[in-house]
Design a protein around this motif. Structure first.
Motif, PDB file in Angstrom:
ATOM      1  N   LEU A 315     -21.401  73.508  13.497  1.00  0.00           N
ATOM      2  CA  LEU A 315     -21.853  74.864  13.750  1.00  0.00           C
ATOM      3  C   LEU A 315     -23.328  74.886  14.127  1.00  0.00           C
ATOM      4  O   LEU A 315     -23.749  75.612  15.028  1.00  0.00           O
ATOM      5  CB  LEU A 315     -21.595  75.738  12.519  1.00  0.00           C
ATOM      6  N   LYS A 321     -16.270  75.466  17.855  1.00  0.00           N
ATOM      7  CA  LYS A 321     -15.826  76.581  18.670  1.00  0.00           C
ATOM      8  C   LYS A 321     -15.008  77.557  17.829  1.00  0.00           C
ATOM      9  O   LYS A 321     -14.183  77.147  17.015  1.00  0.00           O
ATOM     10  CB  LYS A 321     -14.992  76.093  19.848  1.00  0.00           C
ATOM     11  N   MET A 322     -15.270  78.827  18.044  1.00  0.00           N
ATOM     12  CA  MET A 322     -14.519  79.877  17.364  1.00  0.00           C
ATOM     13  C   MET A 322     -13.299  80.250  18.197  1.00  0.00           C
ATOM     14  O   MET A 322     -13.419  80.534  19.389  1.00  0.00           O
ATOM     15  CB  MET A 322     -15.410  81.104  17.164  1.00  0.00           C
ATOM     16  N   GLU A 323     -12.146  80.218  17.576  1.00  0.00           N
ATOM     17  CA  GLU A 323     -10.908  80.639  18.246  1.00  0.00           C
ATOM     18  C   GLU A 323     -10.563  82.035  17.763  1.00  0.00           C
ATOM     19  O   GLU A 323      -9.711  82.237  16.900  1.00  0.00           O
ATOM     20  CB  GLU A 323      -9.791  79.639  17.948  1.00  0.00           C
ATOM     21  N   CYS A 324     -11.258  83.008  18.308  1.00  0.00           N
ATOM     22  CA  CYS A 324     -11.132  84.383  17.833  1.00  0.00           C
ATOM     23  C   CYS A 324      -9.960  85.096  18.500  1.00  0.00           C
ATOM     24  O   CYS A 324      -9.617  84.813  19.658  1.00  0.00           O
ATOM     25  CB  CYS A 324     -12.423  85.157  18.122  1.00  0.00           C
ATOM     26  N   ALA A 364     -11.732  88.017  15.152  1.00  0.00           N
ATOM     27  CA  ALA A 364     -12.377  86.895  14.478  1.00  0.00           C
ATOM     28  C   ALA A 364     -11.484  85.671  14.512  1.00  0.00           C
ATOM     29  O   ALA A 364     -10.319  85.726  14.924  1.00  0.00           O
ATOM     30  CB  ALA A 364     -12.725  87.268  13.033  1.00  0.00           C
ATOM     31  N   ASP A 365     -12.035  84.544  14.064  1.00  0.00           N
ATOM     32  CA  ASP A 365     -11.298  83.289  13.907  1.00  0.00           C
ATOM     33  C   ASP A 365     -10.695  83.293  12.504  1.00  0.00           C
ATOM     34  O   ASP A 365     -11.438  83.280  11.514  1.00  0.00           O
ATOM     35  CB  ASP A 365     -12.258  82.103  14.090  1.00  0.00           C
ATOM     36  N   ARG A 368     -11.881  80.341  10.115  1.00  0.00           N
ATOM     37  CA  ARG A 368     -13.267  80.437   9.652  1.00  0.00           C
ATOM     38  C   ARG A 368     -13.440  81.621   8.708  1.00  0.00           C
ATOM     39  O   ARG A 368     -14.227  81.557   7.761  1.00  0.00           O
ATOM     40  CB  ARG A 368     -14.215  80.578  10.859  1.00  0.00           C
ATOM     41  N   ILE A 444     -21.375  81.247   9.985  1.00  0.00           N
ATOM     42  CA  ILE A 444     -20.082  81.695  10.511  1.00  0.00           C
ATOM     43  C   ILE A 444     -20.099  83.203  10.755  1.00  0.00           C
ATOM     44  O   ILE A 444     -19.646  83.687  11.802  1.00  0.00           O
ATOM     45  CB  ILE A 444     -18.941  81.311   9.551  1.00  0.00           C
ATOM     46  N   LEU A 448     -19.676  85.342  14.275  1.00  0.00           N
ATOM     47  CA  LEU A 448     -18.645  86.375  14.429  1.00  0.00           C
ATOM     48  C   LEU A 448     -19.256  87.765  14.619  1.00  0.00           C
ATOM     49  O   LEU A 448     -18.526  88.764  14.530  1.00  0.00           O
ATOM     50  CB  LEU A 448     -17.725  86.385  13.201  1.00  0.00           C
TER      51      LEU A 448
END
Length: 473
Positions: A315, A321-324, A364-365, A368, A444, A448
């Protein structure tokens, strides 16, 4: 550095200043000389105008008689010329030859034809020439064609020496050079003083920065506290950087020591039970099952700790990577609470959580987000004594959804509260852990577009408030 800045100043500012001063000096000398020469020329032109005015008044019975009278008058003017010490007054024929001269000679050695030739070509019949005589003297000759018939007299010439004018110009030129030298001297002195005022402090800053780069984080620059001084503000910034690096280095060392201790504890337990299990041949033995359970728990603890460290590293480096996607915040929070509920009961704690009936959409992810919830709930469990209560609340505002996790644990000291979200920081009231849990949570939530706020009272507990934007299709 001194050489570089000084050379740039010499090539830039000083070079342009010298060019500008020399240009102004040249223009001044040129215009001053022109004004002197023009003044001399205008004086002689006024004499010609006066003579022409007198010639206009001469008349006779016939045109021939009138021309003869003008010729005689001109010769008389030459003979009676009063300013012989300043000018040479000549009468010229149609070929430029000297008919009469105020000095009584043919003016050999001081006469050229340039002014006469120019007068013949000029619309106003006036020609000017500046030249050196045979003796080396600089003179100005002004020739004016006679506007009226005067027998063989075709033009008049006045010749004057420019020796005094040139002496005056030379004096002015010397004075102007002294002024230019003074200006350049002041410019160089003030420029060097200014450059030195920058170069010396920058050299000091460079040496201190090099010391900091070598790891000498205890060095500091002297600061006067003058907010108007850019260099002094730079010193203050360097000092703040050094203090921050020193604090970070201290926290890093404490973090390494803490993580080493945290890793050693489960590893020691695993190693001890492995040695114990080697001596047990019966899988049905109570100690055998207990040992496997402890090894499994400690391994999971190690795995979670390593994953937390890796996630935080990714991070911070931008590799995580955020998978939102759109999801129900209530469902995600409920899953995390259910995951921790058994552990909360084992620790002798009470859980208060009322799941809302309506969903709260956020973007959001989920993995996370679950990590954030479990991390905060884990802290609430670790810092709470048996019999305490952990309260979880969730509600929807106009633009944000809020989650509040409240414990009745030992709380956070005021001096630690503002630093607990800093990476590697472990407060004086902390228990086991890597020291990056809240830093990871804060990172995090920032990723987000959310927020995390902490409020704590020592001995009474802590309130963690999370905020996330409401998702609107």
């Amino acid at each position: 550095m001194r050489s570089g800045i000084t050379h740039r100043w010499l090539r830039g500012s000083l070079f342009l200043t010298v060019l500008l001063v020399l240009l102004v000096e040249s223009m001044f000398v040129y215009n001053f000389g022109r004004s002197y020469y023009n003044s001399v020329q205008q004086t002689m032109m006024r004499r010609f105008s006066s003579i022409n005015g007198q010639l206009k008044m001469y008349t006779g019975d016939t045109a021939q008689k009138t021309a003869a009278n003008r010729s005689v008058a001109l010769r008389r003017m030459v003979e009676q010329f009063a300013d012989k010490d300043k000018y040479e007054f000549m009468l010229l024929d149609g070929y430029g030859g000297v008919i009469a001269s105020s000095s009584g000679t043919g003016a050999d050695g001081i006469v050229v034809q340039d002014d006469f030739n120019k007068a013949q070509d000029a619309p106003d019949g006036v020609g000017v020439a500046i030249y050196r005589t045979a003796s080396g003297e600089t003179v100005m000759a002004v020739c004016s064609l006679v506007p009226y018939a005067a027998e063989d007299v075709a033009a008049m010439r006045l010749v004057t020496s420019l020796t005094l004018v040139q002496a005056q110009l030379k004096s002015v030129f010397i004075v102007s050079l002294i002024v230019v030298a003074a200006i350049l001297g002041f410019t160089v002195a003030s420029g060097l003083y200014f450059v030195r005022g920058i170069v010396v402090p920058l050299g000091q800053v460079e040496r201190i920065a090099a010391s900091i780069a070598r790891g000498e984080l205890d060095v500091r620059l002297p600061v006067t506290g003058d907010e108007r001084d850019e260099v002094d503000r730079l010193r203050g910034t360097i000092n703040q950087m050094a203090e921050g690096l020193e604090e970070t280095e201290k926290m890093k060392n404490e973090f390494i020591s803490s993580v080493s201790h945290e890793l050693r504890t489960p590893l020691t337990s695993i190693r001890g039970w492995v040695e114990t299990l080697r001596t047990l041949d019966d899988p049905t033995d109570e100690n055998y099952r207990k040992g496997l359970e402890i090894i499994n728990n400690e391994t999971a603890r190690l795995y979670n700790m390593v994953e937390e460290l890796l996630d935080f590293s990714r991070l911070q480096n931008g590799r995580l990577k955020m998978e939102c996607r759109p999801l129900d915040l209530v469902a995600e929070l409920t899953d995390a609470v259910l995951f921790c509920e058994a552990r909360i009961q084992r620790e002798g704690l009470l859980l208060a959580y009322a799941e809302p009936e309506e969903m709260i959409p956020v973007y959001a992810d989920p993995d996370r987000l679950r990590q954030v919830f479990i991390n905060i709930l884990d802290n609430a469990i670790k810092y709470s004594a048996p019999g305490g209560r952990i309260t979880v609340k969730i509600w929807q505002g106009e633009y944000k959804a809020f989650i509040e996790i409240i414990d009745q644990g030992r709380g956070i000291p005021p001096e630690d509260l503002e630093n607990v979200k800093t990476k590697f920081y472990k407060g004086s009231n902390s228990v086991r852990g890597s020291g990056i849990g809240l830093a990871l949570v804060d990172s995090i939530m920032t990723a987000l577009d959310g927020t995390m706020d902490l409020k704590s009272t020592l001995g009474r507990g802590t309130v963690v408030t999370l905020g996330l934007p409401i998702y609107k299709r």
